[in-house]
Design an enzyme around this catalytic site. Structure first.
Site, PDB file in Angstrom:
ATOM      1  N   ASP A  10      10.345  -6.137  -1.409  1.00 46.86           N
ATOM      2  CA  ASP A  10       9.671  -5.021  -0.757  1.00 46.86           C
ATOM      3  C   ASP A  10      10.612  -3.823  -0.669  1.00 46.86           C
ATOM      4  O   ASP A  10      11.832  -3.978  -0.588  1.00 46.86           O
ATOM      5  CB  ASP A  10       9.231  -5.451   0.646  1.00 46.86           C
ATOM      6  N   LYS A  29       0.038  -4.649  -0.620  1.00 47.05           N
ATOM      7  CA  LYS A  29       1.037  -4.999  -1.630  1.00 47.05           C
ATOM      8  C   LYS A  29       1.616  -6.398  -1.386  1.00 47.05           C
ATOM      9  O   LYS A  29       1.754  -7.187  -2.325  1.00 47.05           O
ATOM     10  CB  LYS A  29       2.144  -3.938  -1.654  1.00 47.05           C
ATOM     11  N   THR A  30       1.964  -6.700  -0.141  1.00 47.87           N
ATOM     12  CA  THR A  30       2.490  -8.029   0.168  1.00 47.87           C
ATOM     13  C   THR A  30       1.443  -9.102  -0.075  1.00 47.87           C
ATOM     14  O   THR A  30       1.735 -10.170  -0.617  1.00 47.87           O
ATOM     15  CB  THR A  30       2.973  -8.080   1.625  1.00 47.87           C
ATOM     16  N   THR A  66       6.803   2.271  -1.564  1.00 43.70           N
ATOM     17  CA  THR A  66       5.962   3.353  -1.065  1.00 43.70           C
ATOM     18  C   THR A  66       6.334   4.681  -1.709  1.00 43.70           C
ATOM     19  O   THR A  66       5.652   5.678  -1.497  1.00 43.70           O
ATOM     20  CB  THR A  66       6.119   3.484   0.465  1.00 43.70           C
ATOM     21  N   ARG A  97      -4.728  -2.520   7.080  1.00 39.61           N
ATOM     22  CA  ARG A  97      -3.894  -2.972   8.196  1.00 39.61           C
ATOM     23  C   ARG A  97      -4.317  -2.282   9.493  1.00 39.61           C
ATOM     24  O   ARG A  97      -4.398  -2.910  10.550  1.00 39.61           O
ATOM     25  CB  ARG A  97      -2.418  -2.693   7.899  1.00 39.61           C
TER      26      ARG A  97
END
Length: 369
Positions: free
Chosen positions: A134, A89-90, A183, A242
Site C-alpha cells: 500500500d 484497492k485493498t 493514491t 468506505r
C-alpha cells in the site's frame, strides 16, 4: 492576496497503518480508515469479483488477467491500482489472492525504509504468494531500486559486508504477484510503473453503485433499510464506499436509539444532521472553509495560509482534507491568485454574491493580473 500557495481470510498482515494517517484522518467523512475501522471493513469486504460492486472496467480487465493466469497455471502479472482512499484497492488485492488461491501478505511503502526491509519480506515469500504494498509511492529509493529486479527477474542482490570488501550475493525468489496501491500514481517513477503488467485506476462511485454497497452492507450488519434511506446515505457519501459504510453504521446507531431500528429517508436525514453531514456531503470543516471564503473574503481570491488561519486549522488540513472534495464538487476553485468560491458555493450556503462580481469572485480570480 498572493495565491502562490496553490499546488498541486488468507491474509497475513506483515505491517501497515494502525491508526489515522495524515491531517483530518479521524473525520466521519475522511476516506482513511483507522485500526478499529479496518477490522469492521474486513467483515464487509466482498470475497470475489462477482460480489465486488462498481469499477466495472477495472473488474472486467482484472478478471481476464486472473483467468488467463489460472488457465496457464502461472502466477498472475504484477498489478498496480491507483485512486483515492476508500475506493476498494485493498479489497481488490485480497480478491486477487482469493481468485488465484494464494495467500496474501500486506505491508506499506512507509514501513519499508531500507532495502534490507524489502529483502527480508521478499525472501520469505512462497511461490504464487500475493504481496500487497500500500502507498507504494512512499517507499524509500534504495528499496524501490531493489524492487525493480525482484519484479522483473525474481531475484535480489543481498549486500554482505561494508566498504571495498562488500559483495553482492544473488538470491533467487519464487514467482510472486506484487499488487501495488497508490493514491498518487504521478509520484511513481516510470521504471517502477512500467514493470506492472496491469494498471487499473479506481474511479469515484456513482449514487446507484453506492446504494448497492449500502444495501449489501446493511444485510451483513443485519440492519433494515428501505430504498429511500439508502438513497439519502449514498447522496452524502462523497462517491466513496468506505464513507458510505461508515455513515450507514452511524445512522444505524441513531435508528437503534432514537427510532425503531429501521432506516428510512427521514431517519437517515435526521441522523446525518446530528453528525453535521449536509445533503451534499459537506461536514463542519468543509462548510467552515466555504463560509470563511465567502463571508470574510467576499468569495476570494484569498491565499491558502490566510484561509487556514480564518478557519482555525492548519494549512495542510485545509489543503489535503477539505479542498479536494470542494474542488471536485465545483464549490471552490484554485487559481494563480488564490482560492475563490464558485456560484455553486454561494447557492449551497444560501448566500448572495457581492454586487458586481457576477461569479462571486471567480471571474476576478481567474482573469485578473
Amino acid at each position: 492576496m498572493n495565491g502562490d500557495d496553490t499546488h498541486g481470510e488468507h491474509a497475513t498482515e506483515l505491517t501497515g497503518p494502525t491508526g489515522p494517517v495524515g491531517p483530518g484522518a479521524d473525520r466521519l467523512l475522511g476516506a482513511e480508515a483507522d485500526g478499529e475501522e479496518q477490522a469492521i471493513e474486513a467483515a464487509l469486504r466482498p470475497k470475489d469479483l462477482g460480489e465486488f460492486v462498481g469499477q466495472e472496467r477495472v473488474r472486467e480487465q482484472l478478471d481476464l488477467v486472473l483467468r488467463a493466469a489460472r488457465q496457464r497455471g502461472a502466477t498472475a502479472d504484477h498489478v498496480l491500482l491507483s485512486g483515492a482512499p476508500g475506493l476498494g484497492k485493498t479489497t481488490l488485492s485480497m480478491i486477487i489472492a482469493a481468485e488465484m488461491g494464494a495467500p496474501i501478505r500486506i505491508t506499506s511503502g512507509p514501513a519499508i525504509q531500507h532495502a534490507g526491509d524489502l529483502a527480508a519480506i521478499l525472501s520469505s515469500l512462497t511461490e504464487g504468494e500475493v504481496l500487497f504494498l500500500d502507498e507504494i509511492h512512499r517507499m524509500s529509493r534504495p528499496a524501490e531500486e531493489m524492487l525493480y529486479m525482484a519484479m522483473e527477474d525474481f531475484r535480489v542482490d543481498v549486500i554482505v559486508g561494508k566498504g571495498p570488501g562488500a559483495t553482492a550475493i544473488p538470491l533467487e525468489l519464487p514467482p510472486f504477484t506484487l499488487v501495488g496501491a497508490t493514491t498518487r500514481a504521478g509520484l511513481l517513477p516510470p521504471p517502477l510503473r512500467d514493470r506492472f503488467g496491469f494498471t487499473g485506476h479506481m474511479e469515484f462511485y456513482g449514487a446507484p453503485e453506492l446504494e448497492r454497497v449500502i444495501h449489501r452492507s446493511a444485510r451483513l450488519l443485519d440492519v433494515e433499510i428501505d430504498a429511500e434511506g439508502a438513497i439519502e446515505i449514498a447522496g452524502r457519501s462523497r462517491g466513496t464506499p468506505r464513507i458510505a459504510n461508515r455513515l450507514l453504521r452511524r445512522v444505524r446507531d441513531y435508528a437503534q436509539v432514537k427510532a425503531d431500528g429501521v432506516i428510512t429517508q427521514e431517519i437517515a436525514s435526521r441522523a446525518l444532521a446530528v453528525y453535521d453531514v449536509d445533503g451534499r456531503g459537506l461536514d463542519r470543516l468543509d462548510r467552515a472553509v466555504l463560509t470563511a471564503l465567502l463571508k470574510l473574503f467576499g468569495g476570494g481570491p484569498v491565499g491558502l495560509s490566510t484561509l487556514a488561519v480564518a478557519v482555525g486549522e492548519e494549512r495542510e488540513t485545509v489543503e489535503e482534507v477539505a479542498e479536494p472534495f470542494l474542488v471536485r464538487e465545483g464549490l471552490l476553485a484554485r487559481t494563480p491568485r488564490g482560492r475563490v468560491g464558485t456560484p455553486a458555493a454561494w447557492a449551497h450556503l444560501g448566500l448572495t454574491p457581492p454586487q458586481g462580481t457576477g461569479t462571486g469572485g471567480v471571474q476576478s480570480g481567474l482573469f485578473d493580473g
